[in-house]
Design an enzyme around this catalytic site. Structure first.
Site, PDB file in Angstrom:
ATOM      1  CB  THR A  77      -0.804   0.060   0.904  1.00 17.75           C
ATOM      2  OG1 THR A  77      -1.622  -0.876   1.458  1.00 17.75           O
ATOM      3  CG2 THR A  77      -1.749   1.195   1.531  1.00 17.75           C
ATOM      4  CE1 TYR A  87      -3.419  -0.006  -1.734  1.00 19.43           C
ATOM      5  CE2 TYR A  87      -5.824   0.371  -0.646  1.00 19.43           C
ATOM      6  CZ  TYR A  87      -4.097  -0.683  -0.465  1.00 19.43           C
ATOM      7  OH  TYR A  87      -4.369  -0.799   0.312  1.00 19.43           O
ATOM      8  CB  SER A  95       2.480  -7.303   1.765  1.00 17.79           C
ATOM      9  OG  SER A  95       1.589  -7.415   2.469  1.00 17.79           O
ATOM     10  CB  THR A  98       0.074  -3.342   6.217  1.00 18.47           C
ATOM     11  OG1 THR A  98      -1.655  -3.893   5.805  1.00 18.47           O
ATOM     12  CG2 THR A  98       0.380  -2.262   6.268  1.00 18.47           C
ATOM     13  CG  ASP A  99      -2.810  -7.441   3.677  1.00 18.51           C
ATOM     14  OD1 ASP A  99      -3.825  -6.543   3.860  1.00 18.51           O
ATOM     15  OD2 ASP A  99      -3.024  -7.527   1.686  1.00 18.51           O
ATOM     16  CE  LYS A 149      -3.843  -5.087   8.479  1.00 19.00           C
ATOM     17  NZ  LYS A 149      -3.337  -4.626   6.444  1.00 19.00           N
ATOM     18  CD  GLU A 163      -8.608 -27.323  28.131  1.00 16.70           C
ATOM     19  OE1 GLU A 163      -9.852 -28.276  27.888  1.00 16.70           O
ATOM     20  OE2 GLU A 163      -8.948 -26.181  28.021  1.00 16.70           O
TER      21      GLU A 163
END
Length: 354
Positions: free
Chosen positions: A37, A50, A83, A116-117, A189, A311
């Protein structure tokens, strides 16, 4: 009186020499661009849609002329992708190039522009494979470069400011966004749209950038960079590791699919403390017992540890627990762990130390 030709030449040489001296006085920082981005472009400054990775490194740098006050900045375009398409091949290319550049005496630090992904995964991968204590900073943005109040230029400036600071040495790979300095050891994120999306939800941020300078509040106690046992130099591929998610009534379907696809490791994004349905647990235990597939329990919950022996009897099943490493970073660590061992006890040690 007009200056003669010799005077003009002397003036030009003096200007050139002064520029060289100025450049030599500034630290050298390489910016490796991968798209995202921060390199996005939209039709107007207010439209939501975009195209990521539409702007090249030269345009990114031109948007922040103040960088020349901080460093001798040199840009390289590694890839130009969103990304969501980040992959192992680019990771290996990045690790090789970062290590190569940091071996040069003149390099003060590296900044990597990134979407950022999957930034948390790339940052963690580099945190475990960079072999230098010099700063490596990942930076991105939540708004494309053409948007009103685009956050990319300020983020890039702050990232370079961190990269040239002696205070940033030895802190591992970091992410700098929204005036925050975040460690790759706990990065997540947390919001789909907010410019403050990145957090260190368990350990807290490393510090802030204020007035163009980093101010640190904590250090990572986890192993990283020069203290990491992992070395991907010379590798052309990484072991295949898949993530399967547990939920109410989850079946072994995706476990079986991962096994059939040739996965060498499986990370479970479990419920609660890394729990899963009995059917899924039985399928994973069989995959480990019969096929030697490494299994790591993590949790789909953002905060808190996936602890051993709660557990699930990890020792009886041959599983490892991820502790504070979320499923996405657990996949990265398990890939690297499998370049060295398949012993679940050794893998468990790595998840406690990294």
């Amino acid at each position: 009186m007009k200056p003669d030709f010799r005077t003009i030449i002397l003036i030009l040489l003096a200007v050139l020499f002064a520029g060289q001296v100025y450049a030599q006085d500034r630290p050298t920082v390489y910016i490796l661009a991968t798209g995202g981005t921060i390199a996005g472009e939209s039709q107007t400054a207010v439209t939501a849609g975009y195209k990521a990775g539409a702007v090249g490194i030269d345009q990114l740098l031109a948007a922040v002329p103040q960088l020349s006050d901080l460093a001798d900045v040199r840009g390289e375009q590694v890839v130009n992708i969103g990304s969501q398409d980040m992959n192992d091949a680019v990771w290996l290319t990045l690790a090789a190039r970062v290590n190569e550049l940091l071996d040069e005496d003149e390099t003060a630090g590296i900044v990597i522009t990134h979407g950022t992904d999957t930034m948390e995964e790339t940052a963690y991968f580099l945190n475990l494979t960079v072999k230098s204590s010099k700063p490596v900073i990942l930076v991105g943005s939540m708004r494309p470069s053409t948007a009103i109040s685009a956050d990319g230029p300020r983020n890039i400036y702050n990232a370079v400011a961190c990269a040239v600071s002696p205070l940033s040495t030895g802190r591992g790979v970091m992410v700098v966004m929204n005036d925050r300095i975040l460690g790759a050891d706990d990065l997540a994120k947390t919001h789909t749209l907010d410019v403050g999306t990145f957090q260190d939800p368990n350990y807290g941020q490393l510090g802030i950038v204020y007035d163009g300078k980093p101010i640190y509040a904590r250090e990572s106690v986890k192993r990283h960079t020069v203290h990491s046992e992992f070395d991907v130099r010379g590798l052309d591929r990484l072991p295949r590791v898949e993530i399967v998610v547990s939920y109410s009534n989850a079946t072994p379907l995706f476990v079986d699919s991962a096994v059939e696809a040739g996965a060498r490791g499986i990370v479970v994004a479990g419920v609660g403390n890394g729990n899963m349905t009995t059917a899924m647990q039985d399928a994973l235990a069989a995959a480990h017992r019969e096929m030697g597939i490494a299994v790591v329990r993590s949790s789909r919950i953002m905060q808190g540890p996936t602890a051993q022996w709660d557990e699930v009897d990890d020792d009886a099943l041959g599983f490892a627990a991820s502790w504070y490493i979320n499923p996405y970073r657990s996949r990265v660590l398990l890939m690297l762990a499998l370049t060295r061992t398949t012993d679940y006890r050794e893998i468990q040690r790595m998840f406690q130390e990294y």
